[in-house]
Scaffold this motif. Structure first.
Motif, PDB file in Angstrom:
ATOM      1  N   PRO A   1       0.803  -1.233   0.000  1.00  0.00           N
ATOM      2  CA  PRO A   1       0.000   0.000   0.000  1.00  0.00           C
ATOM      3  C   PRO A   1       0.831   1.276   0.000  1.00  0.00           C
ATOM      4  CG  PRO A   1      -0.929  -1.594   1.518  1.00  0.00           C
ATOM      5  CD  PRO A   1       0.393  -2.153   1.077  1.00  0.00           C
TER       6      PRO A   1
ATOM      7  N   VAL B   1       1.078   2.190  -3.498  1.00  0.00           N
ATOM      8  CA  VAL B   1      -0.239   2.637  -3.967  1.00  0.00           C
ATOM      9  C   VAL B   1      -0.419   4.117  -3.636  1.00  0.00           C
ATOM     10  CG1 VAL B   1      -2.731   2.357  -3.709  1.00  0.00           C
ATOM     11  CG2 VAL B   1      -1.255   0.340  -3.775  1.00  0.00           C
ATOM     12  N   ASP B   2       0.015   4.511  -2.443  1.00  0.00           N
ATOM     13  CA  ASP B   2      -0.080   5.924  -2.052  1.00  0.00           C
ATOM     14  C   ASP B   2       0.852   6.795  -2.884  1.00  0.00           C
ATOM     15  OD1 ASP B   2      -2.018   5.460  -0.162  1.00  0.00           O
ATOM     16  OD2 ASP B   2      -0.630   5.327   1.521  1.00  0.00           O
TER      17      ASP B   2
ATOM     18  N   ALA C   1       1.673   6.187  -5.949  1.00  0.00           N
ATOM     19  CA  ALA C   1       0.994   6.289  -7.245  1.00  0.00           C
ATOM     20  C   ALA C   1      -0.163   7.269  -7.177  1.00  0.00           C
ATOM     21  CB  ALA C   1       0.501   4.907  -7.676  1.00  0.00           C
ATOM     22  N   ARG C   2      -0.877   7.277  -6.061  1.00  0.00           N
ATOM     23  CA  ARG C   2      -2.000   8.211  -5.910  1.00  0.00           C
ATOM     24  C   ARG C   2      -1.513   9.664  -5.977  1.00  0.00           C
ATOM     25  NH1 ARG C   2      -3.857   6.402  -1.349  1.00  0.00           N
ATOM     26  NH2 ARG C   2      -5.293   4.948  -2.334  1.00  0.00           N
ATOM     27  N   GLY C   3      -0.405   9.948  -5.305  1.00  0.00           N
ATOM     28  CA  GLY C   3       0.147  11.299  -5.349  1.00  0.00           C
ATOM     29  C   GLY C   3       0.629  11.674  -6.738  1.00  0.00           C
TER      30      GLY C   3
ATOM     31  N   GLU D   1      -0.445  10.399  -9.631  1.00  0.00           N
ATOM     32  CA  GLU D   1      -1.599  10.540 -10.527  1.00  0.00           C
ATOM     33  C   GLU D   1      -2.305  11.866 -10.311  1.00  0.00           C
ATOM     34  OE1 GLU D   1      -5.651  10.435 -11.895  1.00  0.00           O
ATOM     35  OE2 GLU D   1      -5.064  10.447  -9.767  1.00  0.00           O
ATOM     36  N   ARG D   2      -2.406  12.291  -9.071  1.00  0.00           N
ATOM     37  CA  ARG D   2      -3.079  13.553  -8.765  1.00  0.00           C
ATOM     38  C   ARG D   2      -2.336  14.738  -9.386  1.00  0.00           C
ATOM     39  NH1 ARG D   2      -3.632  14.256  -2.586  1.00  0.00           N
ATOM     40  NH2 ARG D   2      -4.941  12.410  -2.930  1.00  0.00           N
TER      41      ARG D   2
ATOM     42  N   ARG E   1      -2.579  14.529 -13.298  1.00  0.00           N
ATOM     43  CA  ARG E   1      -3.907  14.875 -13.815  1.00  0.00           C
ATOM     44  C   ARG E   1      -4.113  16.378 -13.863  1.00  0.00           C
ATOM     45  NH1 ARG E   1      -6.799  12.239 -10.375  1.00  0.00           N
ATOM     46  NH2 ARG E   1      -7.393  14.004  -9.067  1.00  0.00           N
TER      47      ARG E   1
ATOM     48  N   GLU F   1      -2.153   2.145   5.573  1.00  0.00           N
ATOM     49  CA  GLU F   1      -3.494   2.243   6.164  1.00  0.00           C
ATOM     50  C   GLU F   1      -3.794   1.075   7.090  1.00  0.00           C
ATOM     51  OE1 GLU F   1      -8.152   2.614   4.631  1.00  0.00           O
ATOM     52  OE2 GLU F   1      -6.489   2.649   3.213  1.00  0.00           O
TER      53      GLU F   1
ATOM     54  N   VAL G   1       2.160   9.951  -0.391  1.00  0.00           N
ATOM     55  CA  VAL G   1       1.397  10.712  -1.381  1.00  0.00           C
ATOM     56  C   VAL G   1       2.176  11.965  -1.795  1.00  0.00           C
ATOM     57  CG1 VAL G   1      -0.713  12.011  -1.802  1.00  0.00           C
ATOM     58  CG2 VAL G   1      -0.824   9.828  -0.593  1.00  0.00           C
TER      59      VAL G   1
ATOM     60  N   THR H   1       6.493  13.844  -9.414  1.00  0.00           N
ATOM     61  CA  THR H   1       5.820  14.133 -10.684  1.00  0.00           C
ATOM     62  C   THR H   1       6.012  15.591 -11.083  1.00  0.00           C
ATOM     63  OG1 THR H   1       4.177  12.437 -10.218  1.00  0.00           O
ATOM     64  CG2 THR H   1       3.593  14.087 -11.871  1.00  0.00           C
TER      65      THR H   1
END
Length: 340
Positions: free
Chosen positions: A75, A78-79, A81-83, A85-86, A89, A280, A297, A304
């Motif tokens: 995870p 995953v976090d 990647a979430r940061g 991607e945000r 985007r 988490e 994140v 990025t």
């Protein structure tokens, strides 16, 4: 229509040139409303979809960046990647997420794939300790930023966490609560994160006036729950069982916790546990896990932003490579609260 509809099909059915169709799609203000409506009606009727890959090849710049991490089953990544991607985007950029599985060979294959598809840039958590994969990829002149790794001996940007400080936080906490026999469940020795966290653990012992013998290392081949359960079984088999264990990540710590629970060993009364990452699941485990928190994140977002800044300044050469080192934080929970 059978098969894929192309821009020439739209032009033929609308009775206009290919250039006019292109203008309707890309520069609608440059054509009359009557022409735009007629062409758009044909586009809708035929189901034409613009080939983004072809457009990118003509422009010479992709709108996709790639993120290659060690383990998407973790995870923490995953976090990250979430940061990423945000941040991407917000810039109108897409992110392709890939998993090396901690395999240098798979890492090399993905890097080759990224070069083949001419991605805009790459966010990379490397697994190849030799640096050969990065050296080979560098020849393609595709910008990349190292994530969760300091760019040592290179000029590229990197975003990482001070893992030496993180390891020191974990072991200092255990020493402060009275432990004098501590196990370090580590991971693959080629991973710098594993080595840095060990270095931090030893630093904390030195600062406390204790010798290196206080810390016993139990290496693992992977950084997952199964490896943690195996390490937990080895921990239980030691003739002189430590009173605390520091794990190189939370998945290992959760595996150790499972092994101890199955053997009837109470946490933290019989053995304290500290993990790393503060995923988490750490707070939601059977015994809430004390962990060293990494701002995952934020790490993904900053990496990025650095990558996009570099790709935007390729022509002007105005980008300055930077190494961003974030600070970890100890989050104390029930798995280590009993003082000895």
């Amino acid at each position: 229509m059978a098969g894929r509809v192309g821009i020439k099909d739209v032009a033929r059915h609308a009775g206009v040139s290919v250039g006019t169709v292109s203008n309707v799609i890309n520069r609608p203000d440059s054509v009359t409303e009557e022409t735009r409506l007629r062409v758009q009606a044909v586009i809708d009727r035929l189901g034409y979809v613009r080939s983004e890959s072809a457009r990118q090849l003509r422009a010479g710049r992709s709108r996709i960046i790639s993120l290659l991490v060690l383990d998407m089953g973790n995870p923490f990544f995953v976090d990250v990647a979430r940061g990423a991607e945000r941040a991407a985007r917000e810039a109108g950029i897409g992110v392709m997420v890939c998993n090396s599985g901690q395999s240098p060979a798979e890492e090399a294959e993905y890097l080759s794939l990224f070069a083949e598809h001419r991605v805009r840039g790459v966010l990379l958590t490397p697994t190849d300790a030799t640096g050969r994969n990065i050296d080979a990829f560098r020849r393609h002149r595709i910008p990349f930023v190292l994530v969760d790794r300091v760019a040592e001996g290179t000029t590229e940007c990197s975003v990482s966490v001070d893992d030496v400080a993180g390891g020191a936080l974990a072991v200092r906490h255990l020493v402060d609560t009275g432990h004098r026999s501590i196990a370090y469940v580590s991971g693959p020795p080629q991973l710098k994160q594993v080595r840095d966290r060990r270095e931090g653990a030893h630093l904390a012992l030195v600062q406390a006036g204790l010798g290196p013998e206080v810390l016993r290392e139990l290496p693992t081949e992977r950084l997952d729950v199964a490896a943690g359960r195996d390490a937990g079984a080895r921990l239980l088999g030691l003739a002189e069982r430590p009173t605390a264990v520091f794990c190189a990540n939370d998945l290992l710590a959760l595996g150790v916790l499972q092994a101890l629970y199955a053997a009837g060993v109470k946490v933290p009364q019989d053995m304290a546990i500290v993990g790393y990452d503060d995923i988490e699941f750490a707070a939601a485990s059977a015994v809430p896990l004390t962990s060293v928190r990494q701002p995952a994140v934020t790490m993904g977002a900053l990496a990025t932003e650095l990558l996009l800044e570099e790709t935007e300044s390729e022509d002007s050469g105005g980008h300055e490579h930077r190494r961003v080192v974030l600070q970890p934080e100890l989050v104390v929970r029930g798995s280590s609260l009993v003082a000895r």
